[in-house]
Enzyme design. Structure first.
Site, short mmCIF file in Angstrom:
data_model
loop_
_atom_site.label_atom_id
_atom_site.label_comp_id
_atom_site.label_asym_id
_atom_site.label_seq_id
_atom_site.Cartn_x
_atom_site.Cartn_y
_atom_site.Cartn_z
N ASP A 9 38.79 59.74 13.90
CA ASP A 9 39.78 60.07 12.87
C ASP A 9 39.13 59.89 11.51
O ASP A 9 38.39 58.92 11.31
CB ASP A 9 41.02 59.17 13.00
N ASP A 10 39.42 60.80 10.57
CA ASP A 10 38.80 60.69 9.25
C ASP A 10 39.44 59.62 8.39
O ASP A 10 38.87 59.20 7.38
CB ASP A 10 38.86 62.04 8.53
N ASP A 326 18.22 59.62 81.29
CA ASP A 326 17.08 60.18 80.57
C ASP A 326 16.69 61.50 81.23
O ASP A 326 16.61 61.58 82.47
CB ASP A 326 15.89 59.21 80.61
N ILE A 327 16.46 62.54 80.42
CA ILE A 327 16.07 63.85 80.96
C ILE A 327 14.62 63.78 81.43
O ILE A 327 13.73 63.36 80.68
CB ILE A 327 16.24 64.95 79.90
N ASN A 334 9.85 70.50 75.79
CA ASN A 334 9.69 70.79 74.36
C ASN A 334 8.36 71.48 74.08
O ASN A 334 8.28 72.43 73.29
CB ASN A 334 9.78 69.50 73.54
N ASP A 343 16.62 71.58 72.14
CA ASP A 343 17.91 71.21 71.56
C ASP A 343 19.07 71.78 72.37
O ASP A 343 20.10 71.12 72.58
CB ASP A 343 18.01 71.68 70.11
N GLU A 369 15.97 61.89 74.17
CA GLU A 369 16.61 62.51 75.32
C GLU A 369 17.34 61.47 76.16
O GLU A 369 17.63 61.69 77.34
CB GLU A 369 15.56 63.23 76.19
#
Length: 456
Positions: A9-10, A326-327, A334, A343, A369
């Site tokens: 403000d002035d 486990d795979i 892979n 995947d 896996e």
């Protein structure tokens, strides 16, 4: 640290008056006497809010200072309250066009000042949280904030003819989706159905507006919906009670359209920012506890979920067992077929494991896996049977990936958890059984040695 407010403000008496009022509420107040000085301070200091006088003689008035502030990528997110003369509606419009978030008319009364300042400081706090949580800076988050800010809201107007809901509807209905409700019970029901903002008349003749506000605020389904109250300027005690109940903002009659729009837009921005923050938080939380590839819980998820099972086992002996799958030869898969095919195999194996377990079983991808399952209320013999059923199903049904029929097998280790055993110990036993199954030819299930034998 207190919120930092810049008063521009002035006239020194005006600056000093606002400084005293805001400092009494424990805000950290800075002052400037021109638009140029305000911009200089804003570029150097951390600010949470700016109170800007609209008309200031000299090179830059409040409108131009606001316009430049909102054009600066580093400063535009700082809320600006434009201070205008009471009778100058044109100044309010100019202020909104310049980017002001709200305005206060002179002479400034304490109640209005407090309500406006608190509302916009909450908006700033929510904005800062959103930027911080999403990793955005002020400079690069503008597209995100603009997209949120540009959304129309779903507004519920609660009032009878005493509150002039039709007039409010004409003002807001051009931009937002509005619904007028005169019955308080129906209003509460409607508010639970995806409403972004509720506007409540405190001058309704057929119901108690304050009671409606209280019902909204203390109902779990509507507690977070912002509330804007409309009432008479000479009934300040009513407004004070409304804010005590939890109303977010207020507008006094006669309702001025620009003021109403400004208040509504501020509340909607805060609501949408908070919604976005919550959505981002939930997404991050989901990422923390879930595996993005398979959609199963991850290691952290599993460890959290099995804690109560250990407690129950130690308390009353309720059994549970751990399975580790486990795979077989997955590294070879892979290497030969590529990680994309790998995947797809992981996702299909995960889906088959889930569909062959009970709803109460805790299924997770523990890493790579490897999958781990906890079976509540299950002995080792029962868990062994379940693991062998899953193994047989996966081995007996080819997995089709990109048109190829692949024969995939899994091996498993099973361990019944013993009293006072820790997860690390039972995992070690189940994992040892898994590798026994692999050593003996894979595509089979092995039971773990007891805790005593394993320790020996």
């Amino acid at each position: 640290m207190s919120a930092r407010i810049l008063v521009v403000d002035d006239l020194a008496p005006n600056r000093n008056l606002l400084d005293v009022k805001l400092s009494a509420d424990y805000y950290d107040v800075l002052t400037a006497e021109s638009g140029e000085e305000a911009l200089e301070i804003a570029s150097k200091e951390r600010l949470d809010l700016i109170l800007m006088d609209a008309i200031m003689p000299g090179g830059m008035d409040g409108f131009e200072a606001c316009r430049r502030l909102k054009a600066d990528p580093a400063l535009y997110h700082i809320p600006v309250i434009m201070v205008t003369a009471l009778e100058e509606t044109a100044d309010r419009i100019r202020g909104l066009e310049a980017g002001a978030d709200d305005f206060i008319t002179k002479p400034i009364d304490d109640f209005n000042l407090t309500a406006r300042v608190r509302s916009l400081l909450r908006l700033k706090m929510t904005t800062d949280q959103l930027m911080s949580h999403t990793g955005h800076s002020a400079e690069n988050c503008r597209p995100m904030l603009d997209q949120i800010q540009g959304r129309p809201g779903r507004l519920l107007l609660i009032g009878d003819e005493g509150g002039q809901p039709a007039k409010i509807d004409r003002t807001l209905g051009q931009t937002h989706e509005t619904t007028i409700v005169t019955d308080p019970v129906e209003a509460i029901r409607r508010a639970k159905a995806g409403i972004d903002l509720v506007i409540v008349s405190l001058v309704a003749r057929s119901f108690d507006g304050l009671r409606v506000c209280a019902s909204l605020r203390f109902n779990n389904d509507t507690a977070d919906i912002p509330i804007l109250a409309i009432g008479d300027p000479d009934d300040q005690p009513c407004f004070i009670r409304a804010f005590d109940i939890g109303v977010n903002d207020s507008v006094m009659r006669p309702v001025e359209s620009q003021e109403l729009s400004a208040r509504v837009n501020t509340l909607l921005r805060r609501k949408f920012y908070a919604d976005s923050l919550r959505e981002n938080f939930n997404e991050d939380l989901e990422m923390v506890v879930s595996d993005p590839l398979t959609g199963l819980g991850n290691r952290r998820f599993f460890e959290r979920q099995v804690e109560p099972l250990f407690d129950t086992l130690n308390l009353d002996g309720t059994p549970f067992s751990i399975l580790v799958f486990d795979i077989d030869h997955f590294k070879r898969v892979n290497d030969i077929l590529g990680h994309d095919m790998g995947d797809q195999i992981l996702k299909e194996v995960a889906a088959r494991i889930v569909t062959n377990m009970r709803a109460i079983d805790i299924v997770s991808r523990y890493g790579g896996e490897e999958f781990m399952i906890a079976m509540p209320g299950t002995s080792e013999a029962e868990a062994f049977q379940a693991a062998d059923r899953v193994r047989s199903f996966i081995a007996g049904t080819p997995i089709f990936v990109e048109g190829q029929a692949l024969s995939i097998t899994i091996s498993a280790g099973v361990a019944q958890v013993e009293q006072n055993e820790q997860l690390r110990g039972v995992f070690r036993r189940a994992d040892s059984a898994l590798y026994q199954a692999k050593r003996e030819g894979r595509n089979q299930v092995a039971a773990a040695a007891s805790q005593t034998v394993a320790a020996a």
